[in-house]
Design a protein around this motif. Structure first.
Motif, PDB file in Angstrom:
ATOM      1  N   HIS A 131      25.471 -42.543  -1.915  1.00 28.42           N
ATOM      2  CA  HIS A 131      25.994 -42.596  -3.415  1.00 28.42           C
ATOM      3  C   HIS A 131      26.433 -41.462  -3.925  1.00 28.42           C
ATOM      4  O   HIS A 131      26.062 -40.230  -3.858  1.00 28.42           O
ATOM      5  CB  HIS A 131      24.650 -42.793  -4.423  1.00 28.42           C
ATOM      6  N   VAL A 132      27.545 -41.670  -4.790  1.00 30.22           N
ATOM      7  CA  VAL A 132      28.379 -40.753  -5.611  1.00 30.22           C
ATOM      8  C   VAL A 132      28.208 -40.872  -7.025  1.00 30.22           C
ATOM      9  O   VAL A 132      29.074 -42.075  -7.366  1.00 30.22           O
ATOM     10  CB  VAL A 132      29.695 -40.460  -4.826  1.00 30.22           C
ATOM     11  N   ILE A 133      27.850 -40.170  -7.993  1.00 32.98           N
ATOM     12  CA  ILE A 133      27.430 -40.557  -9.159  1.00 32.98           C
ATOM     13  C   ILE A 133      28.216 -39.508  -9.954  1.00 32.98           C
ATOM     14  O   ILE A 133      27.615 -38.382  -9.995  1.00 32.98           O
ATOM     15  CB  ILE A 133      26.153 -40.636  -9.461  1.00 32.98           C
ATOM     16  N   VAL A 134      29.056 -39.879 -10.922  1.00 33.54           N
ATOM     17  CA  VAL A 134      29.816 -38.766 -11.860  1.00 33.54           C
ATOM     18  C   VAL A 134      29.121 -38.878 -13.245  1.00 33.54           C
ATOM     19  O   VAL A 134      29.132 -39.852 -13.832  1.00 33.54           O
ATOM     20  CB  VAL A 134      31.031 -38.846 -11.714  1.00 33.54           C
ATOM     21  N   ARG A 135      28.627 -37.702 -13.658  1.00 28.48           N
ATOM     22  CA  ARG A 135      27.976 -37.522 -14.936  1.00 28.48           C
ATOM     23  C   ARG A 135      27.101 -38.738 -15.093  1.00 28.48           C
ATOM     24  O   ARG A 135      27.070 -39.782 -15.848  1.00 28.48           O
ATOM     25  CB  ARG A 135      28.980 -37.820 -16.211  1.00 28.48           C
TER      26      ARG A 135
END
Length: 171
Positions: A131-135
């Protein structure tokens, strides 16, 4: 109040026994909302349930590893490729973003706590995915992707470091 109710529901319904999935939604491209990156080994998609401004899943195409608990030193090239894709997506979509605004990692699989007592199985899809979650939204960061709760979540940097050191499993 709704956020707390949903968080409690999520935590209360964790899998306390190891589930077996006979079909994998990540092995059928028809299940992908939108593909944001693809090469010979890795595919990345937009997550259907956003946990932040951007929320990507980075998925190996051919290495069908269930979760981070099954990783060892032989998986290091795969993890490095997934990390390269993460950096590519960030550079392309938000080049000026400080890394402190990025939350990246893996849900944890079922593993022994002591004796016959196990941690719950957090993994919803039994195909390794980053998982790559920005802000990240605060409620999601706190309850579904919690960096403060290692039985549920392990950062990608920590997983990469453990595998690089040759640790079997990512305890």
């Amino acid at each position: 109040m709704e956020t707390l109710r949903r968080a409690f529901h999520y935590l209360a319904n964790l899998e306390w026994t190891e589930r077996v999935q006979n079909t994998c939604v990540f092995c059928d491209r028809a299940n992908f909302a939108s593909i944001v990156y693809e090469d010979d080994d890795i595919i990345s998609i937009d997550n259907r349930r956003l946990a932040g401004q951007f929320h990507w899943l980075i998925i190996p195409k051919s290495h069908h590893v269930r979760d981070v608990e099954a990783l060892d030193i032989h998986h290091l090239p795969l993890l490095q490729a997934m990390d390269r894709v993460k950096r590519t997506l960030l550079a392309h979509n938000c080049p000026d973003l400080p890394l402190s605004d990025v939350h990246a990692g893996y849900h944890r699989g079922r593993r022994p706590l002591f004796g016959s007592v196990h941690y719950p199985d957090i993994v919803s899809i039994h195909h390794l995915h980053l998982h790559v979650i920005v802000r990240p939204y605060l409620s999601m960061w706190l309850f579904k992707y919690p960096p403060w709760l290692p039985f549920m979540w392990k950062s990608d940097a920590t997983v990469l470091k453990c595998v690089t050191r040759g640790k079997h499993g990512i305890s």
